[in-house]
Design a protein around this motif. Structure first.
Motif, PDB file in Angstrom:
ATOM      1  N   LEU A  31      58.630  30.916  42.744  1.00  0.00           N
ATOM      2  CA  LEU A  31      57.541  30.943  41.768  1.00  0.00           C
ATOM      3  C   LEU A  31      57.869  30.059  40.571  1.00  0.00           C
ATOM      4  CD1 LEU A  31      57.009  34.800  41.919  1.00  0.00           C
ATOM      5  CD2 LEU A  31      55.587  33.069  43.018  1.00  0.00           C
ATOM      6  N   PRO A  32      56.915  29.262  40.120  1.00  0.00           N
ATOM      7  CA  PRO A  32      57.166  28.359  38.995  1.00  0.00           C
ATOM      8  C   PRO A  32      57.483  29.146  37.725  1.00  0.00           C
ATOM      9  CG  PRO A  32      54.819  28.484  39.501  1.00  0.00           C
ATOM     10  CD  PRO A  32      55.532  29.202  40.599  1.00  0.00           C
ATOM     11  N   GLY A  33      58.464  28.676  36.993  1.00  0.00           N
ATOM     12  CA  GLY A  33      58.907  29.424  35.810  1.00  0.00           C
ATOM     13  C   GLY A  33      58.171  29.054  34.536  1.00  0.00           C
ATOM     14  N   ASP A  34      56.834  29.051  34.582  1.00  0.00           N
ATOM     15  CA  ASP A  34      56.108  28.690  33.369  1.00  0.00           C
ATOM     16  C   ASP A  34      56.056  29.838  32.375  1.00  0.00           C
ATOM     17  OD1 ASP A  34      54.614  30.083  35.134  1.00  0.00           O
ATOM     18  OD2 ASP A  34      52.854  28.767  35.080  1.00  0.00           O
ATOM     19  N   GLU A  35      55.903  31.022  32.881  1.00  0.00           N
ATOM     20  CA  GLU A  35      55.959  32.170  31.970  1.00  0.00           C
ATOM     21  C   GLU A  35      56.529  33.360  32.719  1.00  0.00           C
ATOM     22  OE1 GLU A  35      52.039  33.938  31.081  1.00  0.00           O
ATOM     23  OE2 GLU A  35      51.223  32.231  32.173  1.00  0.00           O
ATOM     24  N   GLU A  36      56.632  34.459  32.049  1.00  0.00           N
ATOM     25  CA  GLU A  36      57.280  35.618  32.637  1.00  0.00           C
ATOM     26  C   GLU A  36      56.479  36.162  33.834  1.00  0.00           C
ATOM     27  OE1 GLU A  36      59.831  38.771  30.330  1.00  0.00           O
ATOM     28  OE2 GLU A  36      57.710  39.117  30.072  1.00  0.00           O
ATOM     29  N   TRP A  37      57.195  36.550  34.878  1.00  0.00           N
ATOM     30  CA  TRP A  37      56.519  37.105  36.052  1.00  0.00           C
ATOM     31  C   TRP A  37      56.624  38.622  36.046  1.00  0.00           C
ATOM     32  CZ3 TRP A  37      53.498  34.953  39.741  1.00  0.00           C
ATOM     33  CH2 TRP A  37      53.429  33.555  39.756  1.00  0.00           C
ATOM     34  N   THR A  38      55.478  39.280  35.953  1.00  0.00           N
ATOM     35  CA  THR A  38      55.461  40.722  36.125  1.00  0.00           C
ATOM     36  C   THR A  38      54.926  40.994  37.521  1.00  0.00           C
ATOM     37  OG1 THR A  38      53.222  40.871  35.287  1.00  0.00           O
ATOM     38  CG2 THR A  38      55.003  41.190  33.687  1.00  0.00           C
ATOM     39  N   LEU A  39      55.094  42.247  37.974  1.00  0.00           N
ATOM     40  CA  LEU A  39      54.573  42.594  39.293  1.00  0.00           C
ATOM     41  C   LEU A  39      53.063  42.392  39.340  1.00  0.00           C
ATOM     42  CD1 LEU A  39      56.285  45.763  40.762  1.00  0.00           C
ATOM     43  CD2 LEU A  39      55.835  43.621  41.911  1.00  0.00           C
ATOM     44  N   ARG A  40      52.389  42.690  38.233  1.00  0.00           N
ATOM     45  CA  ARG A  40      50.947  42.557  38.232  1.00  0.00           C
ATOM     46  C   ARG A  40      50.537  41.102  38.450  1.00  0.00           C
ATOM     47  NH1 ARG A  40      49.678  45.113  33.816  1.00  0.00           N
ATOM     48  NH2 ARG A  40      49.317  47.053  34.918  1.00  0.00           N
ATOM     49  N   ARG A  41      51.280  40.218  37.787  1.00  0.00           N
ATOM     50  CA  ARG A  41      50.969  38.802  37.948  1.00  0.00           C
ATOM     51  C   ARG A  41      51.233  38.375  39.398  1.00  0.00           C
ATOM     52  NH1 ARG A  41      53.886  33.739  35.346  1.00  0.00           N
ATOM     53  NH2 ARG A  41      52.401  32.198  36.089  1.00  0.00           N
ATOM     54  N   LEU A  42      52.296  38.941  39.970  1.00  0.00           N
ATOM     55  CA  LEU A  42      52.606  38.632  41.366  1.00  0.00           C
ATOM     56  C   LEU A  42      51.468  39.076  42.288  1.00  0.00           C
ATOM     57  CD1 LEU A  42      54.760  37.662  43.468  1.00  0.00           C
ATOM     58  CD2 LEU A  42      55.442  40.040  43.665  1.00  0.00           C
ATOM     59  N   LEU A  43      50.913  40.259  42.011  1.00  0.00           N
ATOM     60  CA  LEU A  43      49.810  40.760  42.835  1.00  0.00           C
ATOM     61  C   LEU A  43      48.659  39.753  42.865  1.00  0.00           C
ATOM     62  CD1 LEU A  43      49.489  44.545  41.885  1.00  0.00           C
ATOM     63  CD2 LEU A  43      50.479  43.554  43.934  1.00  0.00           C
ATOM     64  N   PHE A  44      48.295  39.260  41.683  1.00  0.00           N
ATOM     65  CA  PHE A  44      47.188  38.299  41.625  1.00  0.00           C
ATOM     66  C   PHE A  44      47.570  36.981  42.289  1.00  0.00           C
ATOM     67  CE2 PHE A  44      45.880  40.919  37.831  1.00  0.00           C
ATOM     68  CZ  PHE A  44      44.872  41.550  38.523  1.00  0.00           C
ATOM     69  N   TRP A  45      48.834  36.608  42.124  1.00  0.00           N
ATOM     70  CA  TRP A  45      49.300  35.367  42.754  1.00  0.00           C
ATOM     71  C   TRP A  45      49.208  35.497  44.276  1.00  0.00           C
ATOM     72  CZ3 TRP A  45      52.827  33.470  46.165  1.00  0.00           C
ATOM     73  CH2 TRP A  45      53.044  32.076  46.131  1.00  0.00           C
ATOM     74  N   ILE A  46      49.612  36.676  44.789  1.00  0.00           N
ATOM     75  CA  ILE A  46      49.533  36.917  46.241  1.00  0.00           C
ATOM     76  C   ILE A  46      48.076  36.834  46.704  1.00  0.00           C
ATOM     77  CG2 ILE A  46      49.792  38.701  48.010  1.00  0.00           C
ATOM     78  CD1 ILE A  46      52.321  39.594  46.568  1.00  0.00           C
ATOM     79  N   ARG A  47      47.191  37.439  45.919  1.00  0.00           N
ATOM     80  CA  ARG A  47      45.774  37.417  46.273  1.00  0.00           C
ATOM     81  C   ARG A  47      45.262  35.974  46.362  1.00  0.00           C
ATOM     82  NH1 ARG A  47      41.825  39.264  41.797  1.00  0.00           N
ATOM     83  NH2 ARG A  47      42.486  37.215  41.074  1.00  0.00           N
ATOM     84  N   ASP A  48      45.680  35.150  45.401  1.00  0.00           N
ATOM     85  CA  ASP A  48      45.147  33.789  45.366  1.00  0.00           C
ATOM     86  C   ASP A  48      45.841  32.848  46.342  1.00  0.00           C
ATOM     87  OD1 ASP A  48      43.501  34.699  43.410  1.00  0.00           O
ATOM     88  OD2 ASP A  48      44.782  34.046  41.758  1.00  0.00           O
ATOM     89  N   ASN A  49      47.092  33.128  46.682  1.00  0.00           N
ATOM     90  CA  ASN A  49      47.846  32.156  47.468  1.00  0.00           C
ATOM     91  C   ASN A  49      48.205  32.583  48.886  1.00  0.00           C
ATOM     92  OD1 ASN A  49      48.479  29.875  45.466  1.00  0.00           O
ATOM     93  ND2 ASN A  49      48.905  31.764  44.334  1.00  0.00           N
ATOM     94  N   LEU A  50      48.446  33.883  49.098  1.00  0.00           N
ATOM     95  CA  LEU A  50      48.901  34.298  50.422  1.00  0.00           C
ATOM     96  C   LEU A  50      47.807  34.988  51.227  1.00  0.00           C
ATOM     97  CD1 LEU A  50      52.426  35.806  49.674  1.00  0.00           C
ATOM     98  CD2 LEU A  50      51.895  33.536  50.539  1.00  0.00           C
ATOM     99  N   LEU A  51      46.933  35.706  50.561  1.00  0.00           N
ATOM    100  CA  LEU A  51      45.948  36.529  51.239  1.00  0.00           C
ATOM    101  C   LEU A  51      44.980  35.648  52.018  1.00  0.00           C
ATOM    102  CD1 LEU A  51      45.548  39.543  51.315  1.00  0.00           C
ATOM    103  CD2 LEU A  51      43.906  39.341  49.467  1.00  0.00           C
ATOM    104  N   LYS A  52      44.792  35.995  53.307  1.00  0.00           N
ATOM    105  CA  LYS A  52      43.900  35.183  54.136  1.00  0.00           C
ATOM    106  C   LYS A  52      42.429  35.542  53.866  1.00  0.00           C
ATOM    107  CE  LYS A  52      45.808  36.071  58.050  1.00  0.00           C
ATOM    108  NZ  LYS A  52      45.971  36.156  59.498  1.00  0.00           N
TER     109      LYS A  52
END
Lengths: 102, 466
Positions: A31-52
């Motif tokens: 994950l790019p280190g632009d800002e702090e990663w919380t689990l919540r941010r990861l959830l949205f990232w998964i939704r936008d990038n991994l979820l089919k």
């Protein structure tokens, strides 16, 4: 701002039927280190990038859908502050669906 | 006097509030007060893995022990699906059998995998690979077992089982059972039928292997969902059998549910702490809309409510536990349903809900021009009217020259009404969704046929009985 954080490499795994919504069961992420990663941010990232498809089968509001358990390094995320938890390098995040047939 | 003032609850916000999440970050185990906690149960109870696993083992053994139904030397058939519940069950039994354990379990166990892949739309190759995955898993847990195809449940003959160790013999397409499921129109009824056929198969395999008990791995969450959905499906009368620790509808073989005190979360953590893998196969309604079936909608309802109010599952579950079957044994002949083998709940009594349902059906069928007054009047005699009208011509068609030899039976044709008479209310609903062109499964025809000839015989000798 950007200098404060490094890139974050973590493992994200889906089980118990949750993997049906994704291409791969086990994902090594960088994950790019632009800002702090919380689990919540990861959830949205998964939704936008991994979820089919079908985000409603994974997320409900800003958390996971009821019936999906989240474990960070085999520990219950309820012990870690749930969405507020700050991800650390080499964390393993596990999503397990407990719903019938996934 | 109740002191709660209604006016206090005028807005939604003032109704019951969701559980507050207490601070559990960085908590230590409540039980040993030493190790860092790894799992939170019931919102606030934190456990470390050692204490959690010890508590799980204790809970499992207590559930079996309390019932006093299982003797140490019993031979037990374990229904195994490869999913969380049954994987934990196998692991707990194996752990209980090891030498080191105090009061170790001595059961003679056989594992049975029911291959329902055909119904779930899997190809023969997919099913083969599932079976071999199950074989690996069962071996890894230290058991051997058998597999059986769901297709076998449709025949009256002894089910053909084959050992898991052997390479799966040529799987056929199982066209009978696939056809039957295709002819059922709703997913609600498909799920019901799948469940009933699985139960039937477990019982008949247990019988042919000489096992006197069957263990199934239904957990507390599953049972809470079953309780609510079964009530919605008109199976309230059988609830104690369907969700209690013991299902005693068969006299010789009992189905036990030793995992009934485990919630799904506990099962998953047990697996995770022991690094056990499950075999996940999509079910009938996986990835479908929540409104696909009553069971799926109930699951959504219960799991969503449970995240806000953590006591939901146990509240439903404990309430279900308190229900018992009323004493219907007044009549000395207990009729059972031909499909699910539970006591028939379709006897009309005055003001029964079944009577109300039938009445409403009758009125609706009449249409606007129908003479409702007359119909309502006749409903009083409803059950007897059916009996008299449906049975007489049927008996003629069945008997050849007034005996019950096989020639007559071949000619026998099952009329829908007559068939329904031998089903409980819940099972009738399944067959209401069945395409009328599709024939009724063999085993049901046979058992209804037997029932009819028994009834006939009973009638014939009735005059000679005291």
């Amino acid at each position: 701002m950007t200098s404060g954080y490094k890139d974050l490499s973590i493992t994200v795994e889906f089980r118990g039927g949750a993997e049906l919504l994704f291409e791969k069961k086990k994902n090594e992420l960088n994950l790019p280190g632009d800002e702090e990663w919380t689990l919540r941010r990861l959830l949205f990232w998964i939704r936008d990038n991994l979820l089919k498809d079908r985000p409603e089968l994974f997320l409900l509001g800003d958390t996971v859908r009821p019936g999906i358990l989240v474990l960070v390094n085999d520990e219950d995320w309820e012990l870690l502050g749930q969405g507020e938890y700050k991800l650390k390098p080499r964390d393993t995040v596990l999503f397990i669906s407990t719903l019938h047939g996934g | 006097m109740c002191s709660v003032n209604d006016a206090e609850f005028e807005t939604d916000d003032e109704l019951m509030q969701p559980d507050e999440v207490p601070q559990t970050e960085g908590a230590i185990c409540k039980k040993c007060n030493e190790n860092n906690a790894e799992v939170v149960l019931r919102v606030k109870d934190t456990y470390c893995s050692t204490c959690f696993l010890a508590a799980s083992t204790h809970k499992f053994r207590a559930t079996i022990g309390k019932s006093k139904l299982v003797r140490p030397t019993d031979s037990i058939l374990i229904g195994h699906s490869g999913k969380a519940g049954s994987t934990v069950l196998l692991h707990l039994i194996k752990a209980g059998m090891s030498e080191a354990v105090h009061k170790r379990l001595m059961y003679k166990t056989t594992v049975l995998y029911v291959d329902d892949g055909a119904v779930l739309g899997q190809t023969v190759d997919q099913r083969k690979s599932t079976i071999s995955a199950i074989r690996e898993q069962v071996h890894g847990l230290g058991f051997t077992g058998y597999a059986v195809s769901l297709n076998e449940s449709l025949h009256s003959s002894e089910p053909k089982i084959y050992p898991l160790d052997e390479e799966a013999e040529d799987l056929k397409g199982d066209s009978d059972v696939v056809d039957l499921f295709n002819a059922v129109s709703s997913y609600t009824s498909k799920e019901e039928l799948l469940h009933k056929l699985r139960q039937k198969l477990l019982i008949s395999v247990a019988r042919s292997l000489g096992c006197c008990k069957v263990f199934t791995a239904d957990g507390a969450t599953d049972l809470a969902i079953t309780i609510l959905s079964n009530i919605a499906l008109g199976r309230g009368a059988q609830l104690p059998l369907d969700v209690g620790f013991v299902d005693s509808r068969e006299l010789d073989i009992k189905i036990l549910r030793p995992m009934r005190d485990f919630t799904r979360k506990e099962l998953i953590y047990y697996l995770n702490f022991h690094k056990l893998e499950t075999i996940q196969t999509p079910g009938l309604t996986t990835k479908k809309e929540p409104y696909t079936s009553i069971q799926k909608l109930t699951e959504k309802f219960v799991t969503e409510l449970n995240t806000e109010f953590s006591g939901t599952v146990s509240a439903i579950f404990r309430t279900g536990e308190k229900l018992s079957i009323g004493n219907l044994e007044a009549s000395n002949l207990i009729e059972t349903c031909a499909l699910c083998r539970a006591q028939l709940d379709t006897v009309f009594t005055n003001t029964s809900s079944l009577q109300a349902t039938e009445f409403s059906k009758l009125i609706s069928a009449e249409g606007p021009k129908g003479n409702i007054g007359k119909a309502a009047f006749e409903l009083k005699k409803f059950p007897c009217v059916i009996d008299a009208a449906e049975n007489v011509p049927l008996r003629d068609s069945k008997n050849c020259d007034n005996c019950s030899c096989s020639k007559g039976k071949e000619k026998f044709e099952m009329s829908a009404k007559n068939f329904e008479k031998y089903l409980c209310y819940g099972c009738r609903l399944i067959f209401k969704d069945l395409d009328k062109q599709h024939s009724i499964p063999d085993f049901l025809q046979n058992s209804v046929r037997q029932r009819i000839s028994l009834d006939d015989m009973r009638e014939e000798i009735a005059d000679f009985l005291l």
